[in-house]
Write a protein that holds these residues in place. Structure first.
Motif, PDB file in Angstrom:
ATOM      1  N   GLN A 117       0.851  -1.186   0.000  1.00 12.38           N
ATOM      2  CA  GLN A 117       0.000   0.000   0.000  1.00 12.38           C
ATOM      3  C   GLN A 117       0.889   1.238   0.000  1.00 12.38           C
ATOM      4  OE1 GLN A 117      -2.740  -0.090   3.322  1.00 12.38           O
ATOM      5  NE2 GLN A 117      -3.164  -2.253   3.019  1.00 12.38           N
ATOM      6  N   TYR A 118       0.286   2.361  -0.294  1.00 13.00           N
ATOM      7  CA  TYR A 118       0.966   3.643  -0.186  1.00 13.00           C
ATOM      8  C   TYR A 118       0.242   4.463   0.867  1.00 13.00           C
ATOM      9  CZ  TYR A 118       3.574   2.443  -4.328  1.00 13.00           C
ATOM     10  OH  TYR A 118       4.416   1.817  -5.204  1.00 13.00           O
ATOM     11  N   GLU A 119       1.010   5.044   1.762  1.00 13.20           N
ATOM     12  CA  GLU A 119       0.471   5.844   2.857  1.00 13.20           C
ATOM     13  C   GLU A 119       0.743   7.312   2.563  1.00 13.20           C
ATOM     14  OE1 GLU A 119       1.604   6.705   7.508  1.00 13.20           O
ATOM     15  OE2 GLU A 119       2.137   4.782   6.642  1.00 13.20           O
ATOM     16  N   ILE A 120      -0.312   8.110   2.580  1.00 14.45           N
ATOM     17  CA  ILE A 120      -0.171   9.555   2.422  1.00 14.45           C
ATOM     18  C   ILE A 120      -0.676  10.193   3.710  1.00 14.45           C
ATOM     19  CG2 ILE A 120      -0.918  11.610   1.148  1.00 14.45           C
ATOM     20  CD1 ILE A 120      -1.249   9.842  -1.326  1.00 14.45           C
ATOM     21  N   ASN A 121       0.208  10.905   4.386  1.00 11.18           N
ATOM     22  CA  ASN A 121      -0.186  11.648   5.583  1.00 11.18           C
ATOM     23  C   ASN A 121      -0.545  13.055   5.126  1.00 11.18           C
ATOM     24  OD1 ASN A 121       0.277   9.677   7.686  1.00 11.18           O
ATOM     25  ND2 ASN A 121       2.432   9.868   7.150  1.00 11.18           N
ATOM     26  N   ALA A 122      -1.799  13.431   5.365  1.00 10.77           N
ATOM     27  CA  ALA A 122      -2.302  14.708   4.866  1.00 10.77           C
ATOM     28  C   ALA A 122      -3.018  15.464   5.969  1.00 10.77           C
ATOM     29  CB  ALA A 122      -3.243  14.466   3.686  1.00 10.77           C
ATOM     30  N   SER A 123      -3.103  16.776   5.795  1.00  7.68           N
ATOM     31  CA  SER A 123      -3.802  17.602   6.772  1.00  7.68           C
ATOM     32  C   SER A 123      -4.725  18.586   6.061  1.00  7.68           C
ATOM     33  CB  SER A 123      -2.812  18.339   7.679  1.00  7.68           C
ATOM     34  OG  SER A 123      -1.890  19.080   6.920  1.00  7.68           O
ATOM     35  N   PHE A 134      -4.501   5.395   3.161  1.00  7.42           N
ATOM     36  CA  PHE A 134      -3.852   4.221   2.586  1.00  7.42           C
ATOM     37  C   PHE A 134      -4.485   3.913   1.232  1.00  7.42           C
ATOM     38  CE2 PHE A 134      -3.000   3.915   7.079  1.00  7.42           C
ATOM     39  CZ  PHE A 134      -1.676   3.503   7.116  1.00  7.42           C
ATOM     40  N   PHE A 135      -3.624   3.848   0.203  1.00  6.07           N
ATOM     41  CA  PHE A 135      -4.067   3.590  -1.164  1.00  6.07           C
ATOM     42  C   PHE A 135      -3.472   2.283  -1.671  1.00  6.07           C
ATOM     43  CE2 PHE A 135      -4.603   8.111  -0.751  1.00  6.07           C
ATOM     44  CZ  PHE A 135      -5.719   8.414  -1.519  1.00  6.07           C
ATOM     45  N   SER A 136      -4.239   1.588  -2.492  1.00  6.99           N
ATOM     46  CA  SER A 136      -3.716   0.396  -3.168  1.00  6.99           C
ATOM     47  C   SER A 136      -2.821   0.856  -4.317  1.00  6.99           C
ATOM     48  CB  SER A 136      -4.869  -0.453  -3.702  1.00  6.99           C
ATOM     49  OG  SER A 136      -5.566   0.259  -4.707  1.00  6.99           O
ATOM     50  N   THR A 137      -2.100  -0.070  -4.916  1.00  6.74           N
ATOM     51  CA  THR A 137      -1.209   0.279  -6.025  1.00  6.74           C
ATOM     52  C   THR A 137      -1.982   0.785  -7.237  1.00  6.74           C
ATOM     53  OG1 THR A 137      -1.188  -2.026  -6.744  1.00  6.74           O
ATOM     54  CG2 THR A 137       0.634  -1.298  -5.337  1.00  6.74           C
ATOM     55  N   SER A 143      -8.290   3.004   3.185  1.00  9.06           N
ATOM     56  CA  SER A 143      -8.714   3.432   4.516  1.00  9.06           C
ATOM     57  C   SER A 143      -8.162   4.819   4.814  1.00  9.06           C
ATOM     58  CB  SER A 143      -8.253   2.452   5.596  1.00  9.06           C
ATOM     59  OG  SER A 143      -6.855   2.452   5.712  1.00  9.06           O
ATOM     60  N   ASP A 144      -8.826   5.494   5.730  1.00  5.70           N
ATOM     61  CA  ASP A 144      -8.357   6.785   6.219  1.00  5.70           C
ATOM     62  C   ASP A 144      -8.436   6.761   7.738  1.00  5.70           C
ATOM     63  OD1 ASP A 144     -11.132   6.772   6.321  1.00  5.70           O
ATOM     64  OD2 ASP A 144     -11.352   8.835   5.657  1.00  5.70           O
ATOM     65  N   LYS A 145      -7.300   6.986   8.353  1.00  8.61           N
ATOM     66  CA  LYS A 145      -7.223   6.896   9.813  1.00  8.61           C
ATOM     67  C   LYS A 145      -6.898   8.265  10.405  1.00  8.61           C
ATOM     68  CE  LYS A 145      -5.830   2.103   9.664  1.00  8.61           C
ATOM     69  NZ  LYS A 145      -4.847   1.097   9.947  1.00  8.61           N
ATOM     70  N   GLN A 146      -7.653   8.639  11.412  1.00  5.90           N
ATOM     71  CA  GLN A 146      -7.444   9.915  12.092  1.00  5.90           C
ATOM     72  C   GLN A 146      -6.102   9.891  12.819  1.00  5.90           C
ATOM     73  OE1 GLN A 146      -9.716  12.537  12.006  1.00  5.90           O
ATOM     74  NE2 GLN A 146      -8.134  13.754  12.963  1.00  5.90           N
ATOM     75  N   VAL A 147      -5.373  10.988  12.732  1.00  7.96           N
ATOM     76  CA  VAL A 147      -4.101  11.132  13.424  1.00  7.96           C
ATOM     77  C   VAL A 147      -4.256  12.230  14.465  1.00  7.96           C
ATOM     78  CG1 VAL A 147      -1.659  11.734  13.170  1.00  7.96           C
ATOM     79  CG2 VAL A 147      -2.815  10.456  11.366  1.00  7.96           C
TER      80      VAL A 147
END
Length: 148
Positions: A117-123, A134-137, A143-147
């Protein structure tokens, strides 16, 4: 007053020691990291009792590994540049509801027995609007997880 200061100092010390190295890193954990990442440099082990978080530089890429006390790797995250994401993942992000959010960092994310997967941390605009996406190839938002 003395009791208050002593109490506050105790609380501060207990929070600062939460991530302290409590015990020696098991040899199997060190061996697994050396075998899987022979080019690892600047290795740092953080003990979380049930697992270790190992951070290091591998081939110039900041890498984080979650590994059990018995040496089983649970997850690996390798930082990368947004520009280096596959076009499918960038397109998926641009088409998601988070398209106007600021990208803070990006990583390849591996878990055993799961596709990469690819993880993009965004605000977002609000200081509490932070997510791990989290994105597939193929660019699908998984999924999107709260930080915090």
């Amino acid at each position: 007053m003395k009791l208050l200061i002593t109490g506050l100092l105790s609380i501060f010390l207990s929070f600062s020691m939460v991530n302290a190295q409590i015990r020696n890193v098991p040899p199997v954990v060190k061996a697994t990291i050396q075998q899987q990442f022979p080019n690892a440099k600047h290795i740092d082990y953080s003990d979380y009792l049930a697992y270790y978080q190992v951070t290091f530089t591998n081939n110039e890429s900041p890498t984080t590994v979650i590994i059990t006390n018995k040496g089983k790797i649970k997850a690996t995250s390798i930082k990368m540049q947004y520009e280096d994401l596959p076009s499918t993942v960038k397109d998926g992000f641009k088409k998601s509801k988070y398209a106007d959010w600021k990208v803070n960092d990006v990583a390849k994310y591996y878990q055993p027995s799961r596709p990469m997967q690819y993880e993009i941390n965004a605000s977002g605009e609000s200081f509490i609007s932070k997510k791990k996406l989290f994105f597939s190839t193929d660019g699908q938002l998984l999924s999107d997880k709260q930080v915090l």
